[in-house]
Design a protein around this motif. Structure first.
Motif, PDB file in Angstrom:
ATOM      1  N   PHE A   1       0.914  -1.115   0.039  1.00  0.00           N
ATOM      2  CA  PHE A   1      -0.130   0.099  -0.100  1.00  0.00           C
ATOM      3  C   PHE A   1       0.910   1.165   0.121  1.00  0.00           C
ATOM      4  CE2 PHE A   1      -2.720   3.367   1.258  1.00  0.00           C
ATOM      5  CZ  PHE A   1      -4.041   2.925   1.135  1.00  0.00           C
ATOM      6  N   ALA A   2       0.790   2.037  -1.268  1.00  0.00           N
ATOM      7  CA  ALA A   2       1.597   3.283  -1.101  1.00  0.00           C
ATOM      8  C   ALA A   2       0.995   4.494  -0.758  1.00  0.00           C
ATOM      9  CB  ALA A   2       2.264   3.385  -2.825  1.00  0.00           C
ATOM     10  N   VAL A   3       1.429   5.427   0.020  1.00  0.00           N
ATOM     11  CA  VAL A   3       1.048   6.684  -0.024  1.00  0.00           C
ATOM     12  C   VAL A   3       1.878   7.748  -0.567  1.00  0.00           C
ATOM     13  CG1 VAL A   3       0.328   8.487   1.774  1.00  0.00           C
ATOM     14  CG2 VAL A   3      -0.537   6.117   2.174  1.00  0.00           C
ATOM     15  N   VAL A   4       1.736   8.460  -1.483  1.00  0.00           N
ATOM     16  CA  VAL A   4       2.630   9.434  -2.156  1.00  0.00           C
ATOM     17  C   VAL A   4       2.133  11.060  -1.526  1.00  0.00           C
ATOM     18  CG1 VAL A   4       2.761  10.881  -4.227  1.00  0.00           C
ATOM     19  CG2 VAL A   4       2.844   8.236  -4.083  1.00  0.00           C
ATOM     20  N   HIS A   5       3.113  11.634  -1.129  1.00  0.00           N
ATOM     21  CA  HIS A   5       2.831  13.010  -0.530  1.00  0.00           C
ATOM     22  C   HIS A   5       3.673  13.984  -1.765  1.00  0.00           C
ATOM     23  CE1 HIS A   5       3.911  16.316   2.209  1.00  0.00           C
ATOM     24  NE2 HIS A   5       2.658  16.427   2.126  1.00  0.00           N
TER      25      HIS A   5
ATOM     26  N   ALA B   1       7.363   9.096  -1.029  1.00  0.00           N
ATOM     27  CA  ALA B   1       6.280   7.966  -0.739  1.00  0.00           C
ATOM     28  C   ALA B   1       6.445   6.856   0.254  1.00  0.00           C
ATOM     29  CB  ALA B   1       6.340   7.104  -2.236  1.00  0.00           C
ATOM     30  N   HIS B   2       5.561   6.497   1.237  1.00  0.00           N
ATOM     31  CA  HIS B   2       5.921   5.439   1.979  1.00  0.00           C
ATOM     32  C   HIS B   2       4.904   4.168   1.540  1.00  0.00           C
ATOM     33  CE1 HIS B   2       6.809   3.995   6.185  1.00  0.00           C
ATOM     34  NE2 HIS B   2       5.614   3.150   5.858  1.00  0.00           N
ATOM     35  N   VAL B   3       5.594   3.088   1.554  1.00  0.00           N
ATOM     36  CA  VAL B   3       4.948   1.864   1.067  1.00  0.00           C
ATOM     37  C   VAL B   3       4.707   0.958   2.230  1.00  0.00           C
ATOM     38  CG1 VAL B   3       4.560   0.156  -0.656  1.00  0.00           C
ATOM     39  CG2 VAL B   3       5.923   2.310  -1.349  1.00  0.00           C
ATOM     40  N   ALA B   4       3.745   0.509   2.786  1.00  0.00           N
ATOM     41  CA  ALA B   4       3.824  -0.579   3.838  1.00  0.00           C
ATOM     42  C   ALA B   4       3.495  -1.865   2.991  1.00  0.00           C
ATOM     43  CB  ALA B   4       2.402  -0.307   4.584  1.00  0.00           C
TER      44      ALA B   4
ATOM     45  N   ALA C   1      -1.264   2.142   8.634  1.00  0.00           N
ATOM     46  CA  ALA C   1       0.194   2.049   8.819  1.00  0.00           C
ATOM     47  C   ALA C   1       0.928   3.033   7.881  1.00  0.00           C
ATOM     48  CB  ALA C   1       0.831   0.583   8.397  1.00  0.00           C
ATOM     49  N   ALA C   2       0.676   3.000   6.432  1.00  0.00           N
ATOM     50  CA  ALA C   2       1.353   3.939   5.592  1.00  0.00           C
ATOM     51  C   ALA C   2       0.855   5.385   5.903  1.00  0.00           C
ATOM     52  CB  ALA C   2       0.932   3.605   4.512  1.00  0.00           C
TER      53      ALA C   2
END
Length: 204
Positions: free
Chosen positions: A18-22, A69-72, A100-101
């Motif tokens: 699961f990726a969260v892009v800032h 990006a943070h990837v859980a 979590a991400a």
């Protein structure tokens, strides 16, 4: 700046990411526009349809516009017996990866964020509940909404990063894959610079 979210894989395949892009929305649009200019892409940018050269181009553009990006990541071995026997295990894991991400990226926003979540995978009613849960956790400091990925450049970028992380994660689940090595090499400068972070989690 918004947080753009998308996932790849599933526990049944061996791993889920699961990726969260800032990233500023205008910068995300600029990345997609330039990518289309160079590749001739007319439709949606999807990691599962990219060759290695296209994936490398996206990584270069992401670096140029200083995205983060943070990837859980969760592998099948990291799923406890309670979740493994759940009828809704992919959704359970999806929600925990999302939590979590976002928890890791939210401090970068100063505590105030708009979270944009791809609405393509699960039933709209279920996703609405996920959105409501995220919005509730943000409280007065942010909002959450669902978006068709083809309407959001940021979500499309998150798709590519989640898919890249999935390929890398699967390399250790199944037999050694030279393509995964090349995908890892594409993103390694961003890993080294702390612009893309992959973090493994487990669930009970």
């Amino acid at each position: 700046m918004p947080l753009y979210c998308d996932e790849s894989g599933g526990i049944g395949t061996g791993a889920m990411t699961f990726a969260v892009v800032h990233m500023d929305g205008g910068d995300a649009d600029a990345v997609l526009h330039r990518y289309r200019q160079i590749t001739g892409l007319r439709g949606e940018m999807k990691g599962s349809r990219m060759d290695l050269v296209e994936r490398g181009l996206l990584a270069e553009l992401f670096a140029k516009y200083r995205g983060f990006a943070h990837v859980a990541v969760i592998r099948r071995a990291g799923v406890g017996p309670e979740t493994a026997t759940s009828r809704t295990k992919d959704l359970d894991i999806y929600a925990q990866l999302l939590d979590a991400a976002i928890a890791e990226v939210l401090p970068r926003t100063g505590g105030c964020a708009e979270v944009v979540i791809d609405d393509g995978r699960y039933d709209p009613i279920i996703l609405a509940r996920v959105r409501q849960a995220v919005a509730q956790s943000l409280g007065q400091w942010g909002s959450a909404r669902l978006s068709d990925s083809h309407l959001s450049a940021g979500v499309q970028i998150a798709d590519v990063i989640a898919n890249s992380a999935y390929n890398i994660a699967m390399d250790s689940v199944d037999s050694h894959d030279s393509r995964a090595d090349r995908i890892r090499a594409i993103w390694q400068p961003l890993f080294d610079a702390g612009r893309v972070v992959m973090a493994e989690i487990t669930v009970p």
